[in-house]
Design an enzyme around this catalytic site. Structure first.
Site, PDB file in Angstrom:
ATOM      1  N   SER A   1      -3.190 -14.187  -5.129  1.00  0.00           N
ATOM      2  CA  SER A   1      -1.780 -15.135  -4.977  1.00  0.00           C
ATOM      3  C   SER A   1      -0.786 -14.090  -4.528  1.00  0.00           C
ATOM      4  O   SER A   1       0.418 -14.623  -4.108  1.00  0.00           O
ATOM      5  CB  SER A   1      -1.424 -15.548  -6.224  1.00  0.00           C
ATOM      6  OG  SER A   1      -1.462 -14.639  -7.438  1.00  0.00           O
ATOM      7  N   ARG A   2      -0.765 -12.834  -4.608  1.00  0.00           N
ATOM      8  CA  ARG A   2       0.231 -11.675  -4.570  1.00  0.00           C
ATOM      9  C   ARG A   2      -0.546 -10.475  -4.019  1.00  0.00           C
ATOM     10  O   ARG A   2      -1.781 -10.278  -4.095  1.00  0.00           O
ATOM     11  CB  ARG A   2       1.057 -11.502  -5.502  1.00  0.00           C
ATOM     12  CG  ARG A   2       1.697 -12.763  -6.050  1.00  0.00           C
ATOM     13  CD  ARG A   2       2.643 -12.543  -7.324  1.00  0.00           C
ATOM     14  NE  ARG A   2       2.036 -12.213  -8.475  1.00  0.00           N
ATOM     15  CZ  ARG A   2       2.033 -11.304  -9.350  1.00  0.00           C
ATOM     16  NH1 ARG A   2       2.774 -10.221  -8.958  1.00  0.00           N
ATOM     17  NH2 ARG A   2       1.655 -11.303 -10.640  1.00  0.00           N
TER      18      ARG A   2
ATOM     19  N   TYR B   1      -5.567   2.952 -17.843  1.00  0.00           N
ATOM     20  CA  TYR B   1      -5.844   2.201 -16.859  1.00  0.00           C
ATOM     21  C   TYR B   1      -6.810   3.136 -15.848  1.00  0.00           C
ATOM     22  O   TYR B   1      -7.648   2.577 -15.109  1.00  0.00           O
ATOM     23  CB  TYR B   1      -4.301   2.170 -16.244  1.00  0.00           C
ATOM     24  CG  TYR B   1      -4.411   1.719 -14.536  1.00  0.00           C
ATOM     25  CD1 TYR B   1      -4.712   0.180 -14.232  1.00  0.00           C
ATOM     26  CD2 TYR B   1      -3.969   2.701 -13.602  1.00  0.00           C
ATOM     27  CE1 TYR B   1      -4.569  -0.253 -12.907  1.00  0.00           C
ATOM     28  CE2 TYR B   1      -4.074   2.172 -12.215  1.00  0.00           C
ATOM     29  CZ  TYR B   1      -4.420   0.719 -12.083  1.00  0.00           C
ATOM     30  OH  TYR B   1      -4.402   0.293 -10.763  1.00  0.00           O
TER      31      TYR B   1
ATOM     32  N   GLY C   1      -7.214 -12.151  -8.113  1.00  0.00           N
ATOM     33  CA  GLY C   1      -5.929 -12.074  -8.134  1.00  0.00           C
ATOM     34  C   GLY C   1      -5.299 -11.648  -6.707  1.00  0.00           C
ATOM     35  O   GLY C   1      -4.691 -10.831  -5.821  1.00  0.00           O
TER      36      GLY C   1
ATOM     37  N   ALA D   1      -8.839   5.291 -16.305  1.00  0.00           N
ATOM     38  CA  ALA D   1     -10.121   5.615 -16.917  1.00  0.00           C
ATOM     39  C   ALA D   1     -10.993   4.033 -16.771  1.00  0.00           C
ATOM     40  O   ALA D   1     -12.073   4.041 -16.474  1.00  0.00           O
ATOM     41  CB  ALA D   1     -10.275   5.544 -18.561  1.00  0.00           C
TER      42      ALA D   1
ATOM     43  N   SER E   1      -8.421   2.853  -7.592  1.00  0.00           N
ATOM     44  CA  SER E   1      -7.116   3.567  -7.498  1.00  0.00           C
ATOM     45  C   SER E   1      -7.195   4.722  -7.341  1.00  0.00           C
ATOM     46  O   SER E   1      -8.395   5.524  -7.652  1.00  0.00           O
ATOM     47  CB  SER E   1      -6.418   3.136  -8.576  1.00  0.00           C
ATOM     48  OG  SER E   1      -5.284   3.944  -8.698  1.00  0.00           O
TER      49      SER E   1
END
Ligand code: NAP
Length: 257
Positions: free
Chosen positions: A19-20, A160, A17, A162, A147
């Site tokens: 690309s951004r 998310y 991930g 979890a 996170s």
């Protein structure tokens, strides 16, 4: 000593991930430190190609990799393609994730399964596949991106949160098992970082102010805020750090005050 000038020269790094957003900042930082880098996205995109070109302009080898990590076999295909283009992966950054916002009572099985596949299963598969070769080489770095929600869950993102806890748990377990072989595994836990994924939510002024009020520094982060800790962990300065969970969140994880 932290001396990053070409410190990672010759190492092969894959950032999922990239690309951004945070992944793009991290892959560029690794290229600046001399690593050959694989820029990954779901499919070909102008943004991804721009990131790859920026990395290539730093004089390192680059490649573009594509694939949806929710699909079976994609984790293996990405590792194989990276190895073919740049050499066996020395540095793996598990950054890509899927996030659906939904109240807990509004259960959606398909979304939950997608988050589990991308955020947990793909991470597990990539770690278990890459670790034996790192152990054999006697050097390796895996960095998972978690996170703040591991500890401070958002009511609309229970699944998310979890998945991030599950990924962290695996990172710690694997870290324990490969520590004697020169391989470290650590987790970076960002707070609110301004990227595409939260543009819409933060455009709502009252939500923006409410969230800013939960952050002791009273400011949102930018993707580059995640690069210092990444480089420290991937360099020799980080060789004795493993199984750590490092917050990059302006103090948000400290809780309300
Ligand atoms: P982002 O801006 O949404 O970027 C997502 C990246 O992941 C893109 O490169 C995207 O590729 C790729 N991707 C999306 N779905 C994928 C899939 N199914 N398979 C493979 N790749 C996929 O994300 P971000 O905000 O930078 O977040 C990066 C990481 O930090 C994530 O793990 C996120 O959970 C974590 N994080 C972010 C924040 C935040 O505030 N931003 C806070 C805490 C944690 P395409 O370009 O092809 O779509």
């Amino acid at each position: 000593m932290l001396n990053l000038d070409k410190e990672l020269k010759g190492k092969s790094a894959l950032v999922t991930g990239s690309s951004r957003g945070i992944g793009a900042a991290m892959v560029k930082a690794l290229a600046m430190a001399g690593a050959n880098v694989a820029v990954h996205s779901v499919g070909p995109s102008e943004a991804g190609e721009a990131v790859r070109k920026e990395c290539a302009s730093l004089g390192v080898k680059t490649c573009s990799l594509h694939g949806d990590l929710g699909e079976k076999d994609v984790p293996t295909q990405l590792l194989d393609a990276c190895a073919e283009a740049l050499g066996a992966v020395d540095i793996l950054v598990l950054n890509a994730s899927i996030q659906f916002r939904r109240e807990w009572c509004d259960w959606h099985t398909e979304e939950a399964e997608t988050m589990l596949r991308v955020n947990v299963r793909a991470s597990a598969e990539m770690m278990t596949q890459v670790l034996p070769q790192m152990q054999k080489a006697g050097w390796g770095r895996v960095v998972t991106i978690g996170s703040v929600q591991q500890n401070v869950p958002n009511p609309a993102m229970a699944v998310y949160a979890a998945t991030k806890c599950a990924q962290l748990s695996m990172a710690k377990s694997f870290a324990l098992q490969v520590a004697a072989d020169g391989v470290t595994i650590n987790n970076l836990a960002p707070g609110v970082i301004q990227t595409d994924r939260n543009v819409e939510a933060l455009a709502d002024e009252s939500y923006r102010q409410k969230i800013a009020g939960l952050i002791p520094s009273r400011s949102f982060g930018i993707p580059e805020d995640c690069t210092g800790a990444l480089l420290m962990l991937c360099s020799e300065a980080g060789r004795y750090i493993t199984g750590a969970d490092i917050a990059i969140d302006g103090g948000m994880g400290l809780g309300s005050h």
